[in-house]
Design a protein around this motif. Structure first.
Motif, PDB file in Angstrom:
ATOM      1  N   VAL A 135      62.643  21.863  39.505  1.00 16.54           N
ATOM      2  CA  VAL A 135      64.052  21.470  39.390  1.00 16.54           C
ATOM      3  C   VAL A 135      64.648  21.979  38.081  1.00 16.54           C
ATOM      4  N   LYS A 136      63.906  21.823  36.992  1.00 22.70           N
ATOM      5  CA  LYS A 136      64.425  22.221  35.673  1.00 22.70           C
ATOM      6  C   LYS A 136      64.752  23.716  35.621  1.00 22.70           C
ATOM      7  N   TYR A 137      63.845  24.537  36.177  1.00 26.95           N
ATOM      8  CA  TYR A 137      64.029  25.995  36.098  1.00 26.95           C
ATOM      9  C   TYR A 137      64.539  26.592  37.413  1.00 26.95           C
ATOM     10  N   GLN A 138      64.874  25.730  38.369  1.00 24.48           N
ATOM     11  CA  GLN A 138      65.425  26.159  39.662  1.00 24.48           C
ATOM     12  C   GLN A 138      64.547  27.234  40.326  1.00 24.48           C
ATOM     13  N   LEU A 139      63.275  26.880  40.480  1.00 19.90           N
ATOM     14  CA  LEU A 139      62.322  27.782  41.121  1.00 19.90           C
ATOM     15  C   LEU A 139      62.462  27.693  42.645  1.00 19.90           C
ATOM     16  N   PHE A 140      61.706  28.524  43.347  1.00 20.67           N
ATOM     17  CA  PHE A 140      61.584  28.515  44.807  1.00 20.67           C
ATOM     18  C   PHE A 140      62.767  29.116  45.556  1.00 20.67           C
ATOM     19  N   ALA A 141      63.805  29.582  44.861  1.00 14.61           N
ATOM     20  CA  ALA A 141      64.956  30.153  45.557  1.00 14.61           C
ATOM     21  C   ALA A 141      64.550  31.456  46.246  1.00 14.61           C
ATOM     22  N   ALA A 142      64.850  31.565  47.532  1.00 18.85           N
ATOM     23  CA  ALA A 142      64.524  32.777  48.291  1.00 18.85           C
ATOM     24  C   ALA A 142      65.565  33.848  48.026  1.00 18.85           C
ATOM     25  N   PRO A 143      65.162  35.123  48.060  1.00 13.61           N
ATOM     26  CA  PRO A 143      66.148  36.204  47.897  1.00 13.61           C
ATOM     27  C   PRO A 143      67.098  36.246  49.086  1.00 13.61           C
ATOM     28  N   PRO A 144      68.287  36.792  48.913  1.00 12.63           N
ATOM     29  CA  PRO A 144      69.269  36.803  50.007  1.00 12.63           C
ATOM     30  C   PRO A 144      68.821  37.607  51.214  1.00 12.63           C
ATOM     31  N   GLU A 145      67.851  38.511  51.035  1.00 13.13           N
ATOM     32  CA  GLU A 145      67.363  39.323  52.160  1.00 13.13           C
ATOM     33  C   GLU A 145      66.432  38.549  53.088  1.00 13.13           C
TER      34      GLU A 145
END
Length: 228
Positions: A135-145
């Motif tokens: 949460v702090k570093y906003q990990l796990f976001a998938a790329p838009p592709e």
């Protein structure tokens, strides 16, 4: 870039659900438990998680794609869980049937598991720490592709919150399992409370991880096709 955290998620989810099933059967009727069946199940899942977790821990394959932290998050935790499953598999295969036939099978299993409760607690705390970092570093976001998950690429906190919550709840389940093991041996009247907490946490998170991992076989293939 290898993205085999797909099979990892499926195996972790199946492992958590298998442990929940074992715990519930032990509570209801130990005579219905097949020690050999659970030994085979945990052995299969343990081999997958040990092999993939060890390789990811030692070689950091996800660093090449710009996600070095994922090697710690997925690799090291899968390695730890895989080794625990392999240990449980070996013991159930060799001694499980005899323990289940004892007058107090749950206590017999708790005695064997008690020394590992320290490591289980440590892994649980590590998962909670990963959740906070997510949460702090906003990990796990998938790329838009990436299909499906990539729809939230412009809102990284969405997937960060989902994955961090999932990982954190698995960690809390591990901590409550260690407490349950101790309670079975020292305070049996409180043991059911701890086992119930672990059961619900791992039933929910195990199901979600299994489904999420299965979905990622599609999304990761889509990511590869969209970036070739």
């Amino acid at each position: 870039m290898p993205t085999y955290n797909t099979i990892m998620a499926v195996a972790v989810g199946a492992g958590l659900l298998g442990l929940v099933m074992l715990g519930r059967q032990l509570r209801r009727d130990p005579a219905d438990v097949s020690a050999e069946g659970y030994a085979v199940n945990f052995g299969i899942l343990g081999v997958i998680l040990f092999a993939t977790g060890l390789h990811m821990t030692l070689t950091w394959p996800l660093a090449a794609g710009g996600f070095p932290f994922d090697n710690i998050i997925f690799g090291e935790t899968s390695l730890g869980f895989g080794v625990l499953l392999l240990g449980a598999s070996f013991w159930l295969w060799k001694r499980g049937t005899a323990a289940l036939a004892s007058p107090e099978p749950l206590r017999a299993l708790a005695k064997v598991a008690q020394p590992t409760a320290i490591f289980i607690t440590g892994l649980g705390l590590a998962l909670v720490a990963i959740a906070v970092a997510g949460v702090k570093y906003q990990l796990f976001a998938a790329p838009p592709e990436e299909p499906i998950s990539g729809e939230f690429a412009s809102h990284p906190l969405v997937e960060a919150t989902f994955m961090s919550g999932l990982i954190g709840l698995v960690g809390l389940g591990a901590i409550s399992l260690a407490a349950a093991i101790t309670a079975i041996l020292r305070s049996p009247s409180t043991a059911h409370r701890w086992t119930a907490i672990t059961g619900w946490l791992w039933a929910i998170t195990g199901t979600l991880l299994l489904l999420f991992g299965a979905m990622n076989f599609f999304t990761h293939i889509g990511l590869i096709m969209n970036t070739m």
